[in-house]
Design an enzyme around this catalytic site. Structure first.
Site, PDB file in Angstrom:
ATOM      1  N   LYS A 107      15.282  51.949  45.143  1.00 53.17           N
ATOM      2  CA  LYS A 107      14.746  51.392  43.895  1.00 53.17           C
ATOM      3  C   LYS A 107      13.236  51.588  43.771  1.00 53.17           C
ATOM      4  CE  LYS A 107      18.422  47.965  43.443  1.00 53.17           C
ATOM      5  NZ  LYS A 107      19.154  48.118  44.734  1.00 53.17           N
TER       6      LYS A 107
HETATM    7  C1  PLP Z   1      20.575  48.191  44.515  1.00 54.25           C
HETATM    8  C2  PLP Z   1      21.338  48.627  45.679  1.00 54.25           C
HETATM    9  C3  PLP Z   1      22.630  49.156  45.552  1.00 54.25           C
HETATM   10  C4  PLP Z   1      23.362  49.206  44.235  1.00 54.25           C
HETATM   11  O1  PLP Z   1      22.739  50.026  43.297  1.00 54.25           O
HETATM   12  P1  PLP Z   1      23.136  49.871  41.740  1.00 54.25           P
HETATM   13  O2  PLP Z   1      22.209  50.788  41.043  1.00 54.25           O
HETATM   14  O3  PLP Z   1      22.877  48.435  41.393  1.00 54.25           O
HETATM   15  O4  PLP Z   1      24.542  50.225  41.619  1.00 54.25           O
HETATM   16  C5  PLP Z   1      23.261  49.607  46.683  1.00 54.25           C
HETATM   17  N1  PLP Z   1      22.681  49.523  47.895  1.00 54.25           N
HETATM   18  C6  PLP Z   1      21.451  49.016  48.056  1.00 54.25           C
HETATM   19  C7  PLP Z   1      20.879  48.931  49.438  1.00 54.25           C
HETATM   20  C8  PLP Z   1      20.733  48.568  46.961  1.00 54.25           C
HETATM   21  O5  PLP Z   1      19.519  48.060  47.141  1.00 54.25           O
END
Ligand code: PLP
Length: 434
Positions: A107
């Site tokens: 992210k």
């Molecule tokens: C946010 C996250 C996900 C899920 O991603 P989405 O875009 O919400 O589907 C999976 N694994 C980790 C470690 C995350 O931080």
């Protein structure tokens, strides 16, 4: 380029409005009006290009009409000052390590990109007055957003997280920063945090008092840049001579990440098919099997960043394929794993290959093991560095994995947070007092 709402009732918005508002007035999610196909020549030589070079071309297709070229290039290059390697785990399964960013979360890309884009628009408008970013987190979003926005002038970030339900390392990553970041510790679960944020966006009095926006993956500036990862993954697989019959498997929660991969596919990225790996929160899996989308309260699991009972980006995926269940199932497959299965996978993978999976990546790896067909090569997203879940990973694997220096730095700071009930009235008075 304009952005329309998935609910189709709100007026179309400029990129600036879509980024600043986050959610459309009709509560739909913004979608770009056009998705450009990238030329064949780009894919022909993609393996000769760097992550940043590739990302700039993709970013230009999305944002080039609305952001000056030099500024966009700088945003992309500043955002992607780290690597995104593809690592072989077995003969036909590769790990796309998405955890080399500043908070070791995938992210980071969206968060940093959004912070810089928002800053670009604020500067251009010569706006005074603060923009307030509200973000609900079950762990990873909060740290990525807080760090992506840290020290960015004109923007204040409020991170809402469920008390006692995020890992100690994650908590340090957004409670120790200070400056323009305020951590709010909610006496409730993730869904309560999300409900508080949603209620705040809908509250007229609050919106008159302060400018609010969201940095969850409902924001186009958060989720679209994640598509860079998939173009780069394809490039690195092509470089390794492994790009035929590629299957991309994405451990999914709110479905922002896989949605960005599907946008890439629409732009011409040669991925044969996709797999959405779920933990016990199996809403999307059930949709694939039955054609019915039935949100559920979220269940707490080992892979907590995927504990989502009503994935917001489902609306985007549904919209991208005109709600055609058949089209969706012909391109996207799914699997769901309970905690016991996740632990078993982590142990087996470690014993057989030496690769340490985190609980989220484990869902992706296992889904490829279960669904990959003869002649296909699978790439799964390893979405978190295992050290972020050190207590769990060590307990499951009987290891003592090393905590990267960058994570250790966070743990030296002092925790600062504001305690909050899950009642909207309390949250509202708090914001009004700011
Ligand atoms: C946010 C996250 C996900 C899920 O991603 P989405 O875009 O919400 O589907 C999976 N694994 C980790 C470690 C995350 O931080």
């Amino acid at each position: 380029m304009l952005y329309y709402s998935t609910n189709k009732k709100a007026e179309k918005a400029t990129l600036e409005k879509a980024v600043v508002k986050g959610l459309a007035e009709d509560k739909g999610l913004y979608m770009p009006e056009k998705i450009k196909t990238l030329p064949k020549e780009f894919f022909d030589k993609i393996e000769t290009m760097s992550f940043q070079e590739i990302a700039y071309i993709v970013a230009d297709a999305f944002f080039g009409e609305d952001v000056e070229a030099e500024a966009l290039k700088k945003i992309v290059y500043d955002t992607l000052a780290f690597d995104c390697p593809v690592v072989p785990v077995t003969e036909n399964i590769y790990s796309l390590e998405l955890f080399h960013g500043p908070t070791l979360a995938f992210k980071d890309v969206g968060a940093r990109f959004m912070a810089r884009l928002l800053q670009y628009f604020l500067k251009k408008e010569g706006q005074n007055g603060k923009v307030n970013v509200l973000v609900a987190t079950s762990g990873d979003t909060g740290s990525a957003v807080a760090n992506g926005f840290l020290g960015v002038e004109g923007i204040h970030v409020y991170v809402l997280y469920p008390k006692g339900k995020v890992s100690p390392i994650q908590e340090c990553q957004f409670t120790t920063l200070g400056k323009n970041i305020t951590a709010i510790e909610v006496d409730g679960v993730f869904d309560d945090c999300q409900a508080l944020v949603k209620a705040a966006f809908m509250d007229e009095e609050l919106n008159k008092h302060m400018k609010l926006t969201s940095a969850n993956s409902i924001n186009v500036a958060r989720f679209l840049p994640q598509s860079f990862y998939y173009f780069n993954a394809y490039a690195r697989m092509k470089e390794a001579g492994k790009a035929d019959n590629l299957v991309m498997c994405v451990p999914s929660g709110n479905f922002g990440n896989i949605c960005s991969a599907l946008f890439g596919h629409r732009m011409g990225l040669p991925i044969k098919r996709f797999i959405a790996a779920n933990n016990a929160n199996d809403i999307f899996y059930n949709y694939l099997k039955t054609g019915e989308y039935k949100p559920q309260p979220s269940k707490a699991t080992l892979a907590n960043a995927m504990d989502v009972g009503d994935p917001s980006n489902f609306a985007r995926i549904y919209n991208l394929y005109n709600g055609e269940h058949k089209t969706i199932t012909s391109l996207i497959d799914g699997e769901t794993y309970k905690d016991e299965a996740i632990m078993k996978t982590m142990r087996e993978c470690y014993a057989e290959t030496g690769y340490v999976l985190d609980p989220h990546g484990a869902c992706g790896y296992q889904a490829l093991k279960d669904l990959l067909k003869e002649g296909e090569t699978g790439v799964f997203c390893e979405t978190a560095h295992p050290a972020k879940f050190k207590e769990k990973v060590d307990a499951i694997l009987s290891t003592d994995i090393e905590i990267p220096q960058r994570l250790q730095e966070f743990m030296k700071g002092t925790k600062q947070s504001v305690e909050m009930s899950k009642e909207f009235g309390d949250f509202k008075s708090f914001l009004l007092s700011r």
